[in-house]
Design a protein around this motif. Sequence first.
Motif, PDB file in Angstrom:
ATOM      1  N   ASP A  75     -35.039  91.502  61.060  1.00 21.71           N
ATOM      2  CA  ASP A  75     -34.517  92.146  62.377  1.00 21.71           C
ATOM      3  C   ASP A  75     -33.295  91.265  62.882  1.00 21.71           C
ATOM      4  OD1 ASP A  75     -36.113  94.368  62.048  1.00 21.71           O
ATOM      5  OD2 ASP A  75     -37.668  93.478  63.147  1.00 21.71           O
ATOM      6  N   GLU A 125     -35.044  97.289  68.957  1.00 22.58           N
ATOM      7  CA  GLU A 125     -34.078  96.350  68.378  1.00 22.58           C
ATOM      8  C   GLU A 125     -32.673  96.410  68.793  1.00 22.58           C
ATOM      9  OE1 GLU A 125     -33.712  97.383  64.040  1.00 22.58           O
ATOM     10  OE2 GLU A 125     -36.176  97.142  63.727  1.00 22.58           O
ATOM     11  N   GLU A 154     -39.045  88.687  63.971  1.00 27.06           N
ATOM     12  CA  GLU A 154     -39.510  90.084  63.699  1.00 27.06           C
ATOM     13  C   GLU A 154     -39.721  90.851  65.041  1.00 27.06           C
ATOM     14  OE1 GLU A 154     -39.928  91.740  60.808  1.00 27.06           O
ATOM     15  OE2 GLU A 154     -40.639  93.634  62.049  1.00 27.06           O
ATOM     16  N   LEU A 155     -39.090  92.199  65.278  1.00 29.57           N
ATOM     17  CA  LEU A 155     -39.362  92.970  66.506  1.00 29.57           C
ATOM     18  C   LEU A 155     -40.291  94.342  66.126  1.00 29.57           C
ATOM     19  CD1 LEU A 155     -35.565  92.962  67.410  1.00 29.57           C
ATOM     20  CD2 LEU A 155     -37.292  91.479  68.314  1.00 29.57           C
ATOM     21  N   LYS A 156     -41.286  94.155  67.224  1.00 30.93           N
ATOM     22  CA  LYS A 156     -41.998  95.270  66.950  1.00 30.93           C
ATOM     23  C   LYS A 156     -42.413  95.906  68.229  1.00 30.93           C
ATOM     24  CE  LYS A 156     -43.852  94.485  62.836  1.00 30.93           C
ATOM     25  NZ  LYS A 156     -43.406  95.356  61.699  1.00 30.93           N
TER      26      LYS A 156
HETATM   27 CA    CA Z   1     -39.320  95.135  62.960  1.00 30.93          CA
END
Ligand code: CA
Length: 426
Positions: free
Chosen positions: A270, A226, A287-289
């Motif tokens: 995020d 992130e 959304e970060l993954k």
């Molecule tokens: Ca996330």
Amino acid sequence: MDHYRSRSPNSSYHSRPSAYERERGDRGRSHCENQRFRPNSQRQHQSGSAAEQNPLNSRALSTRRELYERDFPVYKQPVEVGSFSLDSERRFFNDGRQMRYYVEPERNPNFDLRDGYKDRFIKRDDSVKEKLDHILRWVVANRSKLNSRTTSASSCALDVDFVTWRGHLTKLLTTPYETREGWMLAATKFRGTIYISEVETEAARRERENRTERHEEMMYWGYKFEQYTCADNVHGAPDPGGVVNTNEAFCTVVQTRLADHRLLFSGEVDCRDKDPGAPAPPACYVELKTSAEICTPKQRSNFHRFKLLKWWAQSFLPGVPRVVAGFRDHEGVVVSVETFHISKISQLIKNEYNCWRPTVCMNFCCDFLTFVKRTVTEDSPSMVYLFSWEPHRDVTFSVHRDSQFSFLPRWYVEEMTRRPDSQHQS
Ligand code: CA
Ligand code: 0WD
């Protein structure tokens, strides 16, 4: 870019209910009364008994997938009704000060996710259970937005049926496919609204207290990704040299409806698209993954069957349209970055053998909420109906008055019991 209005059953939202949809919803409900609610938790494979068809006797809810294979239920396009922030010391602010802006990385960025773990990491104390407290603070501060249709003292004070965290709903959506981790959800009815708050299971507590050093470090990698891809300001750049502090959070609050369940929930977001022409929230959110890089067909299949289920459920619920994934190697180096559009995930997995289906997830969640509504009858802030589930079992519940499980704080109960206009007099 109005893809939410499409009617493809597996991934779309419904902008407004039609008579057809209402009828479909009703049919689904009567169907579920006969099939899913069970008189006790042990009779997993019995069906059609008289007792089972009496909903008042229903003490358990089956989680078998085949019972939820029906038309996609009505799920209204989620609307953001507010947002809040938690700062570096986990203090609540009724504003978007912790919002961050997505800065698209290169396709093969070689980000080192291990950097800063030892010396620039402040970790939230996850033994502190905050329950619904932050959402409740938001509700108190924004009460007038939520009870516009309240006309008498006896009517529903909040105009919603359920208040909870998005993460709790994600767990419900994935339950028919979950084989490892059970859950416990506490439910309390107060002034007509049912609040749902997770209770940590014994197994989850043991796991949290016995994490390996490797696991602890890998949990950091997601937050570090992130930091590489988010800026604090719309024209800013990411600062990989800064401190990662997992107390900080920006949360959206959305309202929506699943069949006849009016939902208010909050989820951590995020970052957002920094383009001023981007659509309004939640459609601008990203959304970060992070995930292990995929090297074999078996790994690809597992990614589709297990990880994309969780990613889809988590972002579909609040209407977040895309997930940006950083694929990393065993040393925590991001070797590639890929964007997944939530509305395309059901297409992506359709050739996977014995795969999950969005309709099963949504229908199970819908029937669980019906089960909760039917069970949680006493309206009292100190009453908790504790719903428990373990893989390969039915959902069951127990009832607790004035117990360790009570979770609505006194300040919330007192604030909400005051007359709506008295909040302007203090
Ligand atoms: Ca996330
Ligand atoms: O105390 C608890 N039992 C929980 C607290 C369980 C779940 C969430 N929370 C808190 C989080 O700290 C956060 O402030 O609630 C807020 C998030 O709620 P959510 O959006 O409903 O939760 P979820 O969808 O499960 O998680 C969203 C993000 C995670 O992102 P990834 O990409 O890993 O799914 O919230 C973060 C995490 O970044 N997050 C947490 N951060 C610190 N401690 C936690 C946690 N226990 N759980 C999720």
